[in-house]
Design a protein around this motif. Structure first.
Motif, PDB file in Angstrom:
ATOM      1  N   GLU A  57      43.479  58.667  50.036  1.00 50.46           N
ATOM      2  CA  GLU A  57      44.516  58.179  50.930  1.00 50.46           C
ATOM      3  C   GLU A  57      44.690  56.688  50.677  1.00 50.46           C
ATOM      4  O   GLU A  57      43.709  55.942  50.615  1.00 50.46           O
ATOM      5  CB  GLU A  57      44.124  58.408  52.389  1.00 50.46           C
ATOM      6  N   PHE A  58      45.935  56.282  50.511  1.00 47.79           N
ATOM      7  CA  PHE A  58      46.262  54.874  50.292  1.00 47.79           C
ATOM      8  C   PHE A  58      47.042  54.380  51.500  1.00 47.79           C
ATOM      9  O   PHE A  58      47.926  55.085  51.996  1.00 47.79           O
ATOM     10  CB  PHE A  58      47.123  54.706  49.033  1.00 47.79           C
ATOM     11  N   ARG A  59      46.719  53.164  51.954  1.00 45.62           N
ATOM     12  CA  ARG A  59      47.408  52.593  53.114  1.00 45.62           C
ATOM     13  C   ARG A  59      47.747  51.133  52.850  1.00 45.62           C
ATOM     14  O   ARG A  59      46.958  50.407  52.250  1.00 45.62           O
ATOM     15  CB  ARG A  59      46.517  52.624  54.359  1.00 45.62           C
ATOM     16  N   ASP A  60      48.911  50.723  53.365  1.00 45.64           N
ATOM     17  CA  ASP A  60      49.222  49.305  53.434  1.00 45.64           C
ATOM     18  C   ASP A  60      48.865  48.892  54.854  1.00 45.64           C
ATOM     19  O   ASP A  60      49.610  49.149  55.792  1.00 45.64           O
ATOM     20  CB  ASP A  60      50.696  49.042  53.143  1.00 45.64           C
ATOM     21  N   GLU A  61      47.713  48.306  55.016  1.00 46.27           N
ATOM     22  CA  GLU A  61      47.224  47.892  56.331  1.00 46.27           C
ATOM     23  C   GLU A  61      47.720  46.467  56.583  1.00 46.27           C
ATOM     24  O   GLU A  61      47.000  45.490  56.441  1.00 46.27           O
ATOM     25  CB  GLU A  61      45.701  48.005  56.392  1.00 46.27           C
ATOM     26  N   ARG A  62      49.005  46.385  56.945  1.00 47.59           N
ATOM     27  CA  ARG A  62      49.673  45.088  57.099  1.00 47.59           C
ATOM     28  C   ARG A  62      48.995  44.199  58.130  1.00 47.59           C
ATOM     29  O   ARG A  62      48.969  42.984  57.974  1.00 47.59           O
ATOM     30  CB  ARG A  62      51.135  45.299  57.476  1.00 47.59           C
ATOM     31  N   ASP A  63      48.437  44.794  59.172  1.00 45.80           N
ATOM     32  CA  ASP A  63      47.763  43.993  60.198  1.00 45.80           C
ATOM     33  C   ASP A  63      46.511  43.314  59.660  1.00 45.80           C
ATOM     34  O   ASP A  63      46.003  42.360  60.255  1.00 45.80           O
ATOM     35  CB  ASP A  63      47.432  44.848  61.422  1.00 45.80           C
TER      36      ASP A  63
END
Length: 102
Positions: free
Chosen positions: A8-14
């Motif tokens: 799973e890939f995420r853009d964890e902007r926070d």
């Protein structure tokens, strides 16, 4: 952890990072800093027990594709690993910027 587990890939902007999870466990992160027309990738990190499986390269590939597909920004590879990834993928050179201000 199963190395062949679901990725799973995420853009964890926070948290200003892209993250890769395998089987629900965090394995690698790629920090990013947005600045106008460019995004800098200053640091790549793989959890030590997960090194040697190519996770960081997969994460950089995901991040580059995300920037290319969803923005008009250029990429500044500030960390050696991202720079090497671009050296190994010259077909993506059009996405490069020399500085965050470009």
């Amino acid at each position: 952890m199963d190395e062949d587990g679901e990725r799973e890939f995420r853009d964890e902007r926070d948290r200003d990072r892209y993250a890769m999870y395998v089987g629900g466990e965090l394995v690698s992160v790629l920090d990013h800093r947005d600045n106008g027309d460019a995004v800098a990738f200053p640091h790549t990190y793989t959890v030590p027990k997960h090194r040697g499986h190519g996770y960081a390269a997969e994460l950089v590939e995901f991040a580059v594709a995300d920037v290319e597909t969803n923005t008009t920004k250029r990429i500044v590879p500030m960390c050696w690993f991202v720079g090497k990834w671009f050296d190994d993928h010259p077909e993506k050179a059009h996405l490069l910027s020399r500085s965050v201000a470009d």
